[in-house]
Enzyme design. Structure first.
Site, PDB file in Angstrom:
ATOM      1  N   ASN A  18       0.868  -1.177   0.000  1.00  0.00           N
ATOM      2  CA  ASN A  18       0.000   0.000   0.000  1.00  0.00           C
ATOM      3  C   ASN A  18       0.903   1.224   0.000  1.00  0.00           C
ATOM      4  O   ASN A  18       1.476   1.573   1.029  1.00  0.00           O
ATOM      5  CB  ASN A  18      -0.894  -0.038   1.256  1.00  0.00           C
ATOM      6  CG  ASN A  18      -1.746   1.198   1.391  1.00  0.00           C
ATOM      7  OD1 ASN A  18      -1.785   2.049   0.490  1.00  0.00           O
ATOM      8  ND2 ASN A  18      -2.449   1.309   2.511  1.00  0.00           N
ATOM      9  N   TRP A  19       1.024   1.833  -1.168  1.00  0.00           N
ATOM     10  CA  TRP A  19       1.949   2.970  -1.275  1.00  0.00           C
ATOM     11  C   TRP A  19       1.400   4.231  -0.626  1.00  0.00           C
ATOM     12  O   TRP A  19       2.098   5.217  -0.487  1.00  0.00           O
ATOM     13  CB  TRP A  19       2.260   3.257  -2.762  1.00  0.00           C
ATOM     14  CG  TRP A  19       3.113   2.218  -3.428  1.00  0.00           C
ATOM     15  CD1 TRP A  19       3.561   1.040  -2.900  1.00  0.00           C
ATOM     16  CD2 TRP A  19       3.633   2.270  -4.767  1.00  0.00           C
ATOM     17  NE1 TRP A  19       4.313   0.357  -3.821  1.00  0.00           N
ATOM     18  CE2 TRP A  19       4.375   1.088  -4.980  1.00  0.00           C
ATOM     19  CE3 TRP A  19       3.533   3.188  -5.815  1.00  0.00           C
ATOM     20  CZ2 TRP A  19       5.019   0.814  -6.180  1.00  0.00           C
ATOM     21  CZ3 TRP A  19       4.164   2.919  -7.018  1.00  0.00           C
ATOM     22  CH2 TRP A  19       4.911   1.736  -7.197  1.00  0.00           C
ATOM     23  N   LYS A  20       0.112   4.195  -0.263  1.00  0.00           N
ATOM     24  CA  LYS A  20      -0.537   5.376   0.331  1.00  0.00           C
ATOM     25  C   LYS A  20      -0.323   6.591  -0.582  1.00  0.00           C
ATOM     26  O   LYS A  20      -0.250   6.423  -1.799  1.00  0.00           O
ATOM     27  CB  LYS A  20      -0.045   5.593   1.763  1.00  0.00           C
ATOM     28  CG  LYS A  20      -0.209   4.300   2.594  1.00  0.00           C
ATOM     29  CD  LYS A  20      -0.029   4.485   4.069  1.00  0.00           C
ATOM     30  CE  LYS A  20      -0.227   3.150   4.785  1.00  0.00           C
ATOM     31  NZ  LYS A  20      -0.151   3.246   6.234  1.00  0.00           N
ATOM     32  N   HIS A 108      -9.579   1.065   5.329  1.00  0.00           N
ATOM     33  CA  HIS A 108      -8.277   1.289   5.972  1.00  0.00           C
ATOM     34  C   HIS A 108      -8.443   2.280   7.118  1.00  0.00           C
ATOM     35  O   HIS A 108      -9.266   3.195   7.036  1.00  0.00           O
ATOM     36  CB  HIS A 108      -7.279   1.832   4.933  1.00  0.00           C
ATOM     37  CG  HIS A 108      -5.870   1.808   5.433  1.00  0.00           C
ATOM     38  ND1 HIS A 108      -5.370   2.760   6.290  1.00  0.00           N
ATOM     39  CD2 HIS A 108      -4.860   0.923   5.216  1.00  0.00           C
ATOM     40  CE1 HIS A 108      -4.110   2.470   6.565  1.00  0.00           C
ATOM     41  NE2 HIS A 108      -3.776   1.360   5.934  1.00  0.00           N
ATOM     42  N   GLU A 110      -6.793   4.725   7.914  1.00  0.00           N
ATOM     43  CA  GLU A 110      -6.587   6.128   7.510  1.00  0.00           C
ATOM     44  C   GLU A 110      -7.832   6.683   6.820  1.00  0.00           C
ATOM     45  O   GLU A 110      -8.010   7.894   6.746  1.00  0.00           O
ATOM     46  CB  GLU A 110      -5.327   6.225   6.630  1.00  0.00           C
ATOM     47  CG  GLU A 110      -4.074   6.088   7.483  1.00  0.00           C
ATOM     48  CD  GLU A 110      -2.879   5.435   6.807  1.00  0.00           C
ATOM     49  OE1 GLU A 110      -2.847   5.388   5.570  1.00  0.00           O
ATOM     50  OE2 GLU A 110      -1.983   4.969   7.541  1.00  0.00           O
ATOM     51  N   GLU A 178      -5.140  -4.934  10.802  1.00  0.00           N
ATOM     52  CA  GLU A 178      -4.131  -3.883  10.987  1.00  0.00           C
ATOM     53  C   GLU A 178      -4.435  -3.119  12.273  1.00  0.00           C
ATOM     54  O   GLU A 178      -5.279  -2.207  12.274  1.00  0.00           O
ATOM     55  CB  GLU A 178      -4.170  -2.890   9.806  1.00  0.00           C
ATOM     56  CG  GLU A 178      -3.824  -3.493   8.470  1.00  0.00           C
ATOM     57  CD  GLU A 178      -3.297  -2.429   7.504  1.00  0.00           C
ATOM     58  OE1 GLU A 178      -2.203  -2.642   6.977  1.00  0.00           O
ATOM     59  OE2 GLU A 178      -3.965  -1.410   7.291  1.00  0.00           O
ATOM     60  N   GLY A 184       2.669   2.368  10.839  1.00  0.00           N
ATOM     61  CA  GLY A 184       3.641   3.448  10.670  1.00  0.00           C
ATOM     62  C   GLY A 184       4.379   3.829  11.941  1.00  0.00           C
ATOM     63  O   GLY A 184       5.025   4.872  12.002  1.00  0.00           O
ATOM     64  N   SER A 216       3.577  -1.990  10.347  1.00  0.00           N
ATOM     65  CA  SER A 216       5.029  -2.011  10.554  1.00  0.00           C
ATOM     66  C   SER A 216       5.684  -3.344  10.199  1.00  0.00           C
ATOM     67  O   SER A 216       6.655  -3.759  10.841  1.00  0.00           O
ATOM     68  CB  SER A 216       5.373  -1.611  11.993  1.00  0.00           C
ATOM     69  OG  SER A 216       4.937  -0.288  12.249  1.00  0.00           O
ATOM     70  N   GLY A 237       2.936  -1.062   4.297  1.00  0.00           N
ATOM     71  CA  GLY A 237       2.951   0.353   3.954  1.00  0.00           C
ATOM     72  C   GLY A 237       4.366   0.822   3.643  1.00  0.00           C
ATOM     73  O   GLY A 237       4.890   0.610   2.551  1.00  0.00           O
ATOM     74  N   GLY A 238       5.008   1.432   4.635  1.00  0.00           N
ATOM     75  CA  GLY A 238       6.325   2.049   4.437  1.00  0.00           C
ATOM     76  C   GLY A 238       7.350   1.165   3.733  1.00  0.00           C
ATOM     77  O   GLY A 238       8.037   1.617   2.804  1.00  0.00           O
TER      78      GLY A 238
HETATM   79  P1  13P Z   1       3.110   0.485   7.676  1.00  0.00           P
HETATM   80  O1  13P Z   1       3.616  -0.797   7.078  1.00  0.00           O
HETATM   81  O2  13P Z   1       3.817   1.695   7.168  1.00  0.00           O
HETATM   82  O3  13P Z   1       2.989   0.410   9.142  1.00  0.00           O
HETATM   83  O4  13P Z   1       1.595   0.652   7.113  1.00  0.00           O
HETATM   84  C1  13P Z   1       0.727  -0.399   7.239  1.00  0.00           C
HETATM   85  C2  13P Z   1      -0.494  -0.083   6.493  1.00  0.00           C
HETATM   86  O5  13P Z   1      -1.246   0.801   6.858  1.00  0.00           O
HETATM   87  C3  13P Z   1      -0.752  -0.853   5.275  1.00  0.00           C
HETATM   88  O6  13P Z   1      -2.036  -0.640   4.806  1.00  0.00           O
END
Ligand code: 13P
Length: 254
Positions: A18-20, A108, A110, A178, A184, A216, A237-238
């Site tokens: 997930n590149w956000k 999600h 977010e 999650e 994050g 994470s 994510g990251g």
């Molecule tokens: P991180 O891997 O950056 O914690 O993000 C997880 C995430 O929200 C994937 O959708």
């Protein structure tokens, strides 16, 4: 191998990036190219799992083009429930499918926390995703306060009850657990807690549906997390923004 040739109890793991809201065209294309090259070099079995990339909407066409022929699937990060209409700034499931997506992330944290989306909205979006032929990746997870109050399992159950429509099947639904506090932050659930929550989720969703863990995930902790029987992959994510890190996580499935 066809579906009859494999043990149906074994769920192929899925590692999704997930590149956000990250990436301009050039860097997005370079990242996708790096992954496509590795997938092609790895050959038929790939890294030992299925791979999915969910770039921002602005990069779907570019990234989709680069990934073409690599076996890596393309997904959206969110969508509206409706097929079209006067919804400024939104993207429909049909538009995602038209751009080459097979999956879409929905619910999600977010979106839930940053955009006030509740379970009823997420449920409508899942129905929209199915209408367009997309697999919905439904995210659920508790906040830090909810976990401290001993309510993690309850919160996840409530989210599932409120957002999974009837008609859910292993072919159209993936659940991603999650924990909000792990996203994050560099914090991850203990392996024991992941296994406990994910076993609880398993009892509430269609048999054979995959359950990913997210929050994470990185190359150092991936093998432990992905080694759990109840974990069918990761939503990253990251660490998905770096070719080496994402590939290392994917390889940890093997
Ligand atoms: P991180 O891997 O950056 O914690 O993000 C997880 C995430 O929200 C994937 O959708």
């Amino acid at each position: 191998m066809g579906p009859w040739g494999r043990n149906m109890a074994v769920r192929t793991k899925l590692v999704a990036g997930n590149w956000k809201m990250n990436g301009l065209r050039e860097e997005g294309a370079a990242l996708a190219r790096g992954l496509a090259q590795r997938a092609i070099a790895a050959g038929r079995g790939g890294p030992g799992c299925e791979l999915l990339i969910c770039p921002p909407a602005s990069l779907l066409t570019t990234v989709g083009g680069v990934l073409s022929g690599s076996g890596i699937a393309l997904g959206g990060q969110d969508c509206h429930a409706a097929p079209n209409g006067a919804y400024t700034g939104d993207i429909s499931p049909e538009m995602l499918a038209d751009a080459g997506c097979s999956h879409v992330i929905l619910g999600h944290s977010e979106r839930r926390h940053g955009h006030g989306e509740g379970d009823a909205v997420v449920r409508e979006k899942i129905l929209g995703a199915w209408r367009a032929g997309l697999v919905a990746i439904l995210c659920v997870g508790e906040t830090q306060l909810q976990r401290q109050a001993g309510k993690a399992a309850d919160i996840v159950s409530i989210q599932l009850a409120g957002s999974v429509p009837s008609g859910a099947a292993s072919s159209n639904l993936v659940v991603a657990y999650e924990p909000v506090w792990a996203i994050g932050t560099g914090l991850t659930c203990t392996l024991e807690d992941i296994a406990t929550i994910q076993a609880g989720i398993r009892a509430l969703i269609p048999s054979g549906a995959r359950i990913l863990y997210g929050g994470s995930v990185n190359p150092q902790n991936a093998a432990g997390i992905l080694g759990l029987a109840e974990v069918d992959g990761a939503l990253v994510g990251g660490a998905s923004l770096d070719v080496d890190s994402f590939w290392a996580i994917a390889r940890a499935c093997g």
